[in-house]
Design a protein around this motif. Structure first.
Motif, PDB file in Angstrom:
ATOM      1  N   GLN A   1      45.807  43.470  45.161  1.00  0.00           N
ATOM      2  CA  GLN A   1      44.357  43.509  44.952  1.00  0.00           C
ATOM      3  C   GLN A   1      43.970  44.643  43.994  1.00  0.00           C
ATOM      4  O   GLN A   1      43.169  44.448  43.076  1.00  0.00           O
ATOM      5  CB  GLN A   1      43.655  43.695  46.297  1.00  0.00           C
ATOM      6  CG  GLN A   1      42.154  43.798  46.203  1.00  0.00           C
ATOM      7  CD  GLN A   1      41.516  44.193  47.529  1.00  0.00           C
ATOM      8  OE1 GLN A   1      42.211  44.443  48.505  1.00  0.00           O
ATOM      9  NE2 GLN A   1      40.201  44.240  47.541  1.00  0.00           N
ATOM     10  N   LEU A   2      44.570  45.801  44.187  1.00  0.00           N
ATOM     11  CA  LEU A   2      44.280  46.940  43.307  1.00  0.00           C
ATOM     12  C   LEU A   2      44.730  46.672  41.875  1.00  0.00           C
ATOM     13  O   LEU A   2      44.067  47.077  40.914  1.00  0.00           O
ATOM     14  CB  LEU A   2      44.943  48.212  43.852  1.00  0.00           C
ATOM     15  CG  LEU A   2      44.341  48.788  45.135  1.00  0.00           C
ATOM     16  CD1 LEU A   2      45.231  49.897  45.690  1.00  0.00           C
ATOM     17  CD2 LEU A   2      42.944  49.312  44.898  1.00  0.00           C
ATOM     18  N   LYS A   3      45.875  45.986  41.716  1.00  0.00           N
ATOM     19  CA  LYS A   3      46.353  45.651  40.377  1.00  0.00           C
ATOM     20  C   LYS A   3      45.376  44.718  39.660  1.00  0.00           C
ATOM     21  O   LYS A   3      45.132  44.858  38.457  1.00  0.00           O
ATOM     22  CB  LYS A   3      47.740  45.003  40.445  1.00  0.00           C
ATOM     23  CG  LYS A   3      48.864  45.993  40.671  1.00  0.00           C
ATOM     24  CD  LYS A   3      50.213  45.307  40.650  1.00  0.00           C
ATOM     25  CE  LYS A   3      51.335  46.308  40.840  1.00  0.00           C
ATOM     26  NZ  LYS A   3      52.662  45.648  40.793  1.00  0.00           N
ATOM     27  N   GLU A   4      44.805  43.755  40.409  1.00  0.00           N
ATOM     28  CA  GLU A   4      43.825  42.849  39.815  1.00  0.00           C
ATOM     29  C   GLU A   4      42.586  43.623  39.358  1.00  0.00           C
ATOM     30  O   GLU A   4      42.053  43.388  38.271  1.00  0.00           O
ATOM     31  CB  GLU A   4      43.429  41.757  40.818  1.00  0.00           C
ATOM     32  CG  GLU A   4      44.539  40.773  41.112  1.00  0.00           C
ATOM     33  CD  GLU A   4      44.199  39.837  42.272  1.00  0.00           C
ATOM     34  OE1 GLU A   4      43.107  39.969  42.863  1.00  0.00           O
ATOM     35  OE2 GLU A   4      45.036  38.975  42.580  1.00  0.00           O
ATOM     36  N   GLU A   5      42.148  44.562  40.199  1.00  0.00           N
ATOM     37  CA  GLU A   5      41.005  45.397  39.835  1.00  0.00           C
ATOM     38  C   GLU A   5      41.327  46.246  38.613  1.00  0.00           C
ATOM     39  O   GLU A   5      40.470  46.447  37.739  1.00  0.00           O
ATOM     40  CB  GLU A   5      40.608  46.305  41.000  1.00  0.00           C
ATOM     41  CG  GLU A   5      39.971  45.592  42.162  1.00  0.00           C
ATOM     42  CD  GLU A   5      39.607  46.533  43.287  1.00  0.00           C
ATOM     43  OE1 GLU A   5      39.243  47.699  43.028  1.00  0.00           O
ATOM     44  OE2 GLU A   5      39.699  46.109  44.455  1.00  0.00           O
TER      45      GLU A   5
ATOM     46  N   ALA B   1      39.452  46.377  35.015  1.00  0.00           N
ATOM     47  CA  ALA B   1      38.958  47.644  34.466  1.00  0.00           C
ATOM     48  C   ALA B   1      39.507  47.873  33.061  1.00  0.00           C
ATOM     49  O   ALA B   1      38.809  48.402  32.196  1.00  0.00           O
ATOM     50  CB  ALA B   1      39.336  48.801  35.387  1.00  0.00           C
ATOM     51  N   GLN B   2      40.763  47.472  32.817  1.00  0.00           N
ATOM     52  CA  GLN B   2      41.344  47.617  31.482  1.00  0.00           C
ATOM     53  C   GLN B   2      40.638  46.717  30.480  1.00  0.00           C
ATOM     54  O   GLN B   2      40.419  47.108  29.331  1.00  0.00           O
ATOM     55  CB  GLN B   2      42.840  47.279  31.525  1.00  0.00           C
ATOM     56  CG  GLN B   2      43.685  48.362  32.165  1.00  0.00           C
ATOM     57  CD  GLN B   2      45.148  47.942  32.341  1.00  0.00           C
ATOM     58  OE1 GLN B   2      45.458  46.757  32.405  1.00  0.00           O
ATOM     59  NE2 GLN B   2      46.023  48.932  32.443  1.00  0.00           N
ATOM     60  N   LYS B   3      40.275  45.494  30.922  1.00  0.00           N
ATOM     61  CA  LYS B   3      39.571  44.569  30.024  1.00  0.00           C
ATOM     62  C   LYS B   3      38.191  45.109  29.658  1.00  0.00           C
ATOM     63  O   LYS B   3      37.728  44.928  28.542  1.00  0.00           O
ATOM     64  CB  LYS B   3      39.443  43.191  30.675  1.00  0.00           C
ATOM     65  CG  LYS B   3      40.748  42.430  30.705  1.00  0.00           C
ATOM     66  CD  LYS B   3      40.583  41.077  31.320  1.00  0.00           C
ATOM     67  CE  LYS B   3      41.903  40.335  31.377  1.00  0.00           C
ATOM     68  NZ  LYS B   3      41.774  39.035  32.040  1.00  0.00           N
ATOM     69  N   SER B   4      37.560  45.789  30.623  1.00  0.00           N
ATOM     70  CA  SER B   4      36.228  46.347  30.333  1.00  0.00           C
ATOM     71  C   SER B   4      36.328  47.724  29.675  1.00  0.00           C
ATOM     72  O   SER B   4      35.311  48.370  29.426  1.00  0.00           O
ATOM     73  CB  SER B   4      35.406  46.437  31.622  1.00  0.00           C
ATOM     74  OG  SER B   4      35.994  47.358  32.515  1.00  0.00           O
ATOM     75  N   ARG B   5      37.555  48.162  29.436  1.00  0.00           N
ATOM     76  CA  ARG B   5      37.846  49.441  28.761  1.00  0.00           C
ATOM     77  C   ARG B   5      37.261  50.657  29.501  1.00  0.00           C
ATOM     78  O   ARG B   5      36.792  51.592  28.877  1.00  0.00           O
ATOM     79  CB  ARG B   5      37.366  49.408  27.320  1.00  0.00           C
ATOM     80  CG  ARG B   5      38.073  48.358  26.519  1.00  0.00           C
ATOM     81  CD  ARG B   5      37.654  48.377  25.103  1.00  0.00           C
ATOM     82  NE  ARG B   5      38.326  47.270  24.406  1.00  0.00           N
ATOM     83  CZ  ARG B   5      38.420  47.175  23.117  1.00  0.00           C
ATOM     84  NH1 ARG B   5      37.898  48.097  22.348  1.00  0.00           N
ATOM     85  NH2 ARG B   5      39.036  46.156  22.576  1.00  0.00           N
ATOM     86  N   ASP B   6      37.339  50.577  30.815  1.00  0.00           N
ATOM     87  CA  ASP B   6      36.882  51.690  31.662  1.00  0.00           C
ATOM     88  C   ASP B   6      38.104  52.534  32.016  1.00  0.00           C
ATOM     89  O   ASP B   6      38.812  52.268  32.987  1.00  0.00           O
ATOM     90  CB  ASP B   6      36.197  51.151  32.918  1.00  0.00           C
ATOM     91  CG  ASP B   6      35.556  52.240  33.756  1.00  0.00           C
ATOM     92  OD1 ASP B   6      35.622  53.429  33.361  1.00  0.00           O
ATOM     93  OD2 ASP B   6      34.975  51.900  34.804  1.00  0.00           O
TER      94      ASP B   6
END
Length: 139
Positions: A102-106, A110-115
């Motif tokens: 679950q954390l990996k999916e999050e 987050a990487q896609k949104s560049r956060d």
């Protein structure tokens, strides 16, 4: 003469106890909190408590409990620590691995949104959860 000496010694002990009650709580609390005091300092304070024996053989936790009980100080911190420890022991490997997924999916989101900040936080959580998994597996 011997009887007089005994009574004078008894009064001296009582006076010391009264002085300790009057002086020690105020002085010790103003100088240092009990938890921050060293074992020798705690032993000195505990020796002034009437009816207590074996102070020199006590450990710091025992001395703290004794002094706090004598002064009527209630300590709530151990309850919080006990709850945390119990929480970790209840987890099993499958639950922890599901949490990692679950954390990996999050993290990917987050990487896609560049956060970067959120990505870093999730990376550390994943790492910590994996370590917990290993500890539970070995236990």
């Amino acid at each position: 003469e011997e009887v007089k000496d005994e009574t004078s010694q008894g009064e001296t002990k009582e006076e010391k106890v009264e002085e300790a009650k009057a002086e020690a709580p105020g002085e010790v609390q103003e100088e240092k909190p009990l938890d921050k005091m060293t074992t020798p300092e705690l032993k000195e304070v505990a020796k002034l408590i009437p009816g207590v024996t074996g102070v020199t053989a006590m450990k710091k936790e025992e001395l703290l409990a004794l002094i706090k009980e004598f002064r009527g100080i209630r300590d709530e911190e151990p309850d919080r620590k006990a709850k945390k420890k119990g929480k970790k022991k209840d987890l099993n490997v499958k639950e922890l691995k599901k949490k990692v997924v679950q954390l990996k999916e999050e993290k990917v989101a987050a990487q896609k949104s560049r956060d970067k900040k959120r990505t870093d936080i999730l990376r550390r959580r994943i790492n910590r959860t994996k370590k917990q998994t290993r500890k539970v597996a070995h236990a």
